[in-house]
Design a protein around this motif. Structure first.
Motif, PDB file in Angstrom:
ATOM      1  N   PRO A   7       0.822  -1.202   0.000  1.00 55.52           N
ATOM      2  CA  PRO A   7       0.000   0.000   0.000  1.00 55.52           C
ATOM      3  C   PRO A   7       0.865   1.266   0.000  1.00 55.52           C
ATOM      4  O   PRO A   7       1.968   1.260   0.549  1.00 55.52           O
ATOM      5  CB  PRO A   7      -0.801  -0.101   1.293  1.00 55.52           C
ATOM      6  N   LEU A   8       0.363   2.319  -0.624  1.00 60.08           N
ATOM      7  CA  LEU A   8       1.055   3.599  -0.606  1.00 60.08           C
ATOM      8  C   LEU A   8       0.990   4.167   0.806  1.00 60.08           C
ATOM      9  O   LEU A   8       1.949   4.701   1.333  1.00 60.08           O
ATOM     10  CB  LEU A   8       0.389   4.565  -1.598  1.00 60.08           C
ATOM     11  N   LEU A   9      -0.214   4.017   1.399  1.00 55.55           N
ATOM     12  CA  LEU A   9      -0.422   4.515   2.752  1.00 55.55           C
ATOM     13  C   LEU A   9      -1.036   3.406   3.584  1.00 55.55           C
ATOM     14  O   LEU A   9      -1.966   2.732   3.139  1.00 55.55           O
ATOM     15  CB  LEU A   9      -1.388   5.710   2.714  1.00 55.55           C
ATOM     16  N   SER A  10      -0.504   3.226   4.770  1.00 53.64           N
ATOM     17  CA  SER A  10      -1.083   2.233   5.659  1.00 53.64           C
ATOM     18  C   SER A  10      -1.269   2.860   7.041  1.00 53.64           C
ATOM     19  O   SER A  10      -0.331   3.390   7.623  1.00 53.64           O
ATOM     20  CB  SER A  10      -0.155   1.013   5.739  1.00 53.64           C
ATOM     21  N   VAL A  11      -2.489   2.803   7.514  1.00 53.70           N
ATOM     22  CA  VAL A  11      -2.814   3.391   8.810  1.00 53.70           C
ATOM     23  C   VAL A  11      -3.134   2.246   9.751  1.00 53.70           C
ATOM     24  O   VAL A  11      -3.932   1.375   9.416  1.00 53.70           O
ATOM     25  CB  VAL A  11      -4.023   4.341   8.660  1.00 53.70           C
ATOM     26  N   GLN A  12      -2.474   2.218  10.913  1.00 53.16           N
ATOM     27  CA  GLN A  12      -2.647   1.071  11.806  1.00 53.16           C
ATOM     28  C   GLN A  12      -2.980   1.507  13.226  1.00 53.16           C
ATOM     29  O   GLN A  12      -2.182   2.158  13.887  1.00 53.16           O
ATOM     30  CB  GLN A  12      -1.372   0.219  11.792  1.00 53.16           C
ATOM     31  N   GLY A  13      -4.165   1.168  13.667  1.00 51.46           N
ATOM     32  CA  GLY A  13      -4.589   1.440  15.045  1.00 51.46           C
ATOM     33  C   GLY A  13      -4.473   2.904  15.450  1.00 51.46           C
ATOM     34  O   GLY A  13      -4.168   3.224  16.593  1.00 51.46           O
ATOM     35  N   LEU A  14      -4.761   3.785  14.520  1.00 49.15           N
ATOM     36  CA  LEU A  14      -4.563   5.212  14.768  1.00 49.15           C
ATOM     37  C   LEU A  14      -5.582   5.762  15.772  1.00 49.15           C
ATOM     38  O   LEU A  14      -6.765   5.471  15.700  1.00 49.15           O
ATOM     39  CB  LEU A  14      -4.705   5.956  13.441  1.00 49.15           C
ATOM     40  N   GLU A  70      -0.513  15.270  15.856  1.00 51.09           N
ATOM     41  CA  GLU A  70       0.236  14.144  16.427  1.00 51.09           C
ATOM     42  C   GLU A  70      -0.744  13.105  16.949  1.00 51.09           C
ATOM     43  O   GLU A  70      -1.631  13.432  17.740  1.00 51.09           O
ATOM     44  CB  GLU A  70       1.087  14.634  17.600  1.00 51.09           C
ATOM     45  N   PRO A  71      -0.609  11.863  16.533  1.00 47.08           N
ATOM     46  CA  PRO A  71      -1.542  10.851  17.040  1.00 47.08           C
ATOM     47  C   PRO A  71      -1.274  10.511  18.504  1.00 47.08           C
ATOM     48  O   PRO A  71      -0.160  10.649  18.988  1.00 47.08           O
ATOM     49  CB  PRO A  71      -1.283   9.641  16.146  1.00 47.08           C
ATOM     50  N   THR A  72      -2.324  10.079  19.197  1.00 42.80           N
ATOM     51  CA  THR A  72      -2.189   9.610  20.574  1.00 42.80           C
ATOM     52  C   THR A  72      -1.587   8.207  20.565  1.00 42.80           C
ATOM     53  O   THR A  72      -0.826   7.843  21.455  1.00 42.80           O
ATOM     54  CB  THR A  72      -3.585   9.571  21.250  1.00 42.80           C
ATOM     55  N   ALA A  73      -1.953   7.427  19.570  1.00 44.28           N
ATOM     56  CA  ALA A  73      -1.397   6.082  19.419  1.00 44.28           C
ATOM     57  C   ALA A  73      -1.574   5.654  17.977  1.00 44.28           C
ATOM     58  O   ALA A  73      -2.328   6.266  17.226  1.00 44.28           O
ATOM     59  CB  ALA A  73      -2.114   5.100  20.355  1.00 44.28           C
ATOM     60  N   GLY A  74      -0.870   4.574  17.607  1.00 41.32           N
ATOM     61  CA  GLY A  74      -1.024   4.037  16.269  1.00 41.32           C
ATOM     62  C   GLY A  74       0.091   4.463  15.334  1.00 41.32           C
ATOM     63  O   GLY A  74       1.012   5.176  15.738  1.00 41.32           O
ATOM     64  N   LYS A  75       0.003   3.988  14.114  1.00 38.70           N
ATOM     65  CA  LYS A  75       1.081   4.198  13.150  1.00 38.70           C
ATOM     66  C   LYS A  75       0.550   4.700  11.823  1.00 38.70           C
ATOM     67  O   LYS A  75      -0.527   4.320  11.377  1.00 38.70           O
ATOM     68  CB  LYS A  75       1.767   2.845  12.874  1.00 38.70           C
ATOM     69  N   VAL A  76       1.358   5.567  11.172  1.00 44.08           N
ATOM     70  CA  VAL A  76       1.092   5.965   9.799  1.00 44.08           C
ATOM     71  C   VAL A  76       2.302   5.554   8.982  1.00 44.08           C
ATOM     72  O   VAL A  76       3.424   5.977   9.265  1.00 44.08           O
ATOM     73  CB  VAL A  76       0.890   7.494   9.676  1.00 44.08           C
ATOM     74  N   VAL A  77       2.096   4.681   8.002  1.00 45.90           N
ATOM     75  CA  VAL A  77       3.198   4.205   7.176  1.00 45.90           C
ATOM     76  C   VAL A  77       2.973   4.684   5.754  1.00 45.90           C
ATOM     77  O   VAL A  77       1.915   4.433   5.169  1.00 45.90           O
ATOM     78  CB  VAL A  77       3.281   2.658   7.216  1.00 45.90           C
ATOM     79  N   PHE A  78       3.973   5.436   5.224  1.00 44.58           N
ATOM     80  CA  PHE A  78       3.850   5.955   3.870  1.00 44.58           C
ATOM     81  C   PHE A  78       4.986   5.394   3.028  1.00 44.58           C
ATOM     82  O   PHE A  78       6.147   5.493   3.403  1.00 44.58           O
ATOM     83  CB  PHE A  78       3.904   7.489   3.912  1.00 44.58           C
TER      84      PHE A  78
END
Ligand code: ATP
Ligand code: ATP
Ligand code: SF4
Ligand code: SF4
Ligand code: MG
Ligand code: MG
Lengths: 341, 344
Positions: A7-14, A70-78
């Motif tokens: 994926p170009l962008l992956s958002v995990q447990g944000l 800024e997220p409180t938790a989770g990941k942003v993968v680009f």
């Protein structure tokens, strides 16, 4: 639609919880759980639509992904890189790759700058040397978004809402982004102008191989423009599927209710009696209902819905739903769901 | 137009003098409406919808507004009536629901007090009787626990509840004419559906005449008996909801229908927007105001640019303002426009 496996962008447990403070010493008395643990992927060349009612966390999601918050938790993968906590300096080149288009074409343009200055700024940053070179580039891009290149020296107030939105889009494109997050790009515009901008976004995607996340509350616009659609309710994704499945066989009761609530421009549809009517308003994200957040408005709610949060599960290929008693679900899926307690 | 219609608007013009020139916001509008019926007014931003509704309520008596024409309400002409008289009719005989209830409710008074106040202006009753009435009205518009919510302030209500309270306020004096200007635009779609249902039910119950103003064709289709399509201050097409949705004859109406993505049809590859941008109301384009954006203007031998077309009947109750002949319009609709829209 061209997708690769990565994926170009992956958002995990944000997650994004905004603290609510009180009194002189700003004592924290609670938190608005604007985004509360969402995950999704966006593939190159596709458009993901993000829908839901006011306050469900759509804009916050957009701002988290583009690192404006800024997220409180989770990941942003680009592009395979975890950018969640990347420092501003390292982030700068990435900011160009990920651009946001905002709802309000009036406030997002500096009224004292000409179109040339506004749209040309990115080129100056990118180090296009000569003013002549910048002018050429700007005029090309104005033409691309359907504006008259002669308007180079005009000011934003001289343009209509639709034209201003085009200026905003031109500025965004000048940065040659890979991913565009468009937050309600057409909701401030008239229907006829909306359609012009929607067509423009589609043309640009084809021409420039862009990837979009389109945030909107208008389900018809989202269906028109998206390849896949995610439905949010009170900070959670409750359903995500390809466009066709989501609109043809919506599984989450909330998605069903949303679709059923859209007024149909056909006088014959008035007599339709199979409509789902929800009672009450969306609850406050300050005190969201426990377990399934939709249970206070759901006509299918059972005791388990108030105690056990339904996980987002894939019930059909590419179709994920978070509900104990989904509608339109394939046989096998319904059985497991009903026997989970 | 029927002489004895409950509301009869004839050649209404509302122009504003400004530094830039005269703004012809409403320019020769005529329509009529009976009790128990709903008229939908649609058109793009700036076409004159709100100015029309404020005009009917007599709210354009400022220095720079020039109102002419006739507005007959139940046999009385409101344009020539005294300001005082029109003010008395507002609230009792006619009422309005606005898009944004917060701006039309007083933030420092409870919802109940505002309904009680409005009711007592027109009814000589005691405060406790008026309070009972307010509670009753809040209950009827679906506010839960009206007995306690009557003492809430507007900001303590959610958007949907405020819109309900506003409807309760507008209906508390049992008006015979109710004008709703974008009543659901600020609401979420699930709440919008509740409010539209409520308005439909209440109208049946109260048998009032309802004008619903919106840019959302879905909303007008839900409620309207008749639909008036406005462009640049003029009615360009008028007809039953069926006329407008199934056999529209004006190129602008076609454009509106083509601009709109629809959930009830297959998504097309492309939307068919109206080209260009909305016209200036100061330097209104010559002839047919729509001509700079109309794909068919060259089919009229230059008439489109030279002459303002008249609003003429094409069928009983169905009026169109266009120089194309009826046959031309119907052929275009059947052969060119409808097939493209249907594939949506
Ligand atoms: N900076 C902030 N501080 C505190 N609360 C916030 C902040 N930003 C957003 N919120 C709250 O977070 C929730 C989600 O807001 P968000 O703007 O993401 O919703 P949305 O889905 O975009 O809604 P809309 O359709 O109205 O734009 C709302 O309850 C909002 O009030
Ligand atoms: N007091 C005024 N003075 C000058 N011009 C005015 C005044 N009130 C309204 N107008 C102009 O009249 C035109 C019609 O406005 P109106 O509010 O009726 O539009 P509308 O159809 O309701 O649009 P929207 O869908 O945006 O609400 C607009 O161009 C507006 O700027
Ligand atoms: S989990 Fe229960 S309350 Fe939630 S949507 Fe499904 S049926 Fe309704
Ligand atoms: S009069 Fe001419 S410009 Fe106007 S709608 Fe008809 S064809 Fe088009
Ligand atoms: Mg938002
Ligand atoms: Mg208006």
């Amino acid at each position: 639609m061209t997708t690769t496996n990565e994926p170009l962008l992956s958002v995990q447990g944000l997650e994004k919880h905004f603290p609510v403070t009180k009194g002189l010493f700003k004592r924290q008395v609670g938190a608005v759980k604007a985004v509360d643990g969402i995950s999704f992927d966006v593939f190159k060349g596709e458009t993901l639509g993000l829908v839901g009612e006011s306050g469900c966390g759509k804009s916050t999601t957009g701002r988290l992904v583009t690192r404006l918050l800024e997220p409180t938790a989770g990941k942003v993968v680009f592009e395979g890189r975890d950018i969640t906590h990347m420092r501003q300096g390292k982030l700068r080149p990435l900011r160009r790759d990920m651009q946001m288009i905002f709802q309000d074409p009036f406030s997002s343009l500096n009224p004292r700058h000409t179109v040339g200055t506004i749209v040309g700024a990115p080129y100056r940053i990118q180090g296009v040397q000569t003013e002549n070179g910048i002018k050429r580039a700007v005029q090309d891009i104005l033409e691309l978004v359907g504006l008259n290149p002669e308007h180079y020296n005009r000011y934003p107030h001289e343009f209509s809402g639709g034209q201003r939105q085009r200026i905003g889009i031109a500025r965004t494109l000048a940065l040659k982004p890979k991913l565009i997050i468009a937050d309600e790009p057409v909701s401030a515009l008239d229907v006829s102008i909306q359609a012009q901008v929607v067509n423009l976004l589609e043309d640009l995607q084809n021409e420039l191989d862009l990837t979009y996340v389109v945030i909107a509350h208008d389900l018809s616009v989202v269906r028109h423009i998206s390849d896949r659609v995610a439905v949010m309710y009170l900070g959670k994704i409750v359903e995500i599927a390809d466009r066709k499945s989501l609109y043809r066989v919506p599984m989450h009761p909330y998605t069903n209710a949303l679709l059923s609530a859209v007024p149909i421009p056909d006088p014959k549809a008035r007599a339709k009696s199979d409509r789902i009517r929800l009672t009450g308003d969306v609850p406050s994200p300050l005190n969201p209902p426990p377990a399934c957040r939709f249970h206070t408005r759901c006509w299918k709610a059972q005791d388990i819905c108030k105690t056990v949060e339904p996980p987002l599960e894939e019930l059909a290929s590419g179709h994920q739903v978070a509900c104990h008693f989904p509608e339109n679900a394939p046989e096998a899926a319904t059985k497991t769901a009903a026997t989970t307690p | 137009m029927n002489e004895s219609a409950f509301l009869d608007v004839k050649d209404l013009k509302i122009h504003f003098s400004t530094d830039d020139g005269v703004v012809k916001s409403v320019d020769g509008l005529s329509f009529s409406l009976e009790r128990g019926k709903t008229l939908g007014i649609v058109g793009e931003s700036g076409s004159g919808k709100s100015v029309t509704s404020l005009g009917i309520l007599g709210l354009h008596r400022g220095k720079n507004a020039h109102v002419s024409g006739e507005i007959w309400l139940d046999g009385e002409d409101l344009v020539t009536a005294s300001q005082e008289h029109v003010r008395r009719l507002r609230g009792r005989k006619m009422a309005m629901i606005f898009q944004d209830p917060l701006s039309s409710m007083h933030p420092f008074y409870t919802v109940g007090d505002q309904i009680i106040e409005a009711y007592r202006i027109h009814h000589k009753v005691s405060k406790s009787v008026a309070r009972k009435h307010a509670i009753d009205m809040l209950g009827r518009v679906g506010i839960p626990e009206p007995k306690s919510r009557v003492d809430s302030y507007p900001h303590e209500f959610s958007g949907g509840m405020r819109q309900r309270a506003m409807i309760a306020m507008a209906l508390s004096c049992d008006p015979e004419l109710l004008i709703a200007d974008e009543p659901t635009t600020a609401l979420d779609v699930t709440v919008q559906a509740q409010i539209l249902d409520l308005m439909r039910d209440l109208q049946r119950e109260f048998n009032s005449a309802l004008i619903i103003i919106t840019h959302d064709l879905g909303v007008v289709a839900e409620l309207s008996d008749d639909i008036l399509v406005m462009y640049a201050g003029k009615c360009i097409e008028y007809g039953s909801a069926e006329d407008i949705f199934y056999r529209p004859e004006h190129p602008y109406t076609w454009g509106l229908l083509g601009s709109m993505p629809r959930l009830d049809r297959e998504p097309t590859e492309r939307l068919l927007p109206v080209k260009g941008t909305p016209p200036s109301l100061i330097n209104v384009p010559s002839g047919c105001a729509f001509h700079p954006r109309c794909p068919y203007s060259d089919l009229t031998d230059g008439q489109s640019k030279a002459e303002v077309p008249a609003l003429a009947p094409t069928d009983p109750g169905h009026l169109v303002r266009c120089h194309l002949s009826r046959t031309q319009r119907r052929t275009l609709w059947e052969n060119e426009v409808k097939p493209v829209l249907e594939t949506q």
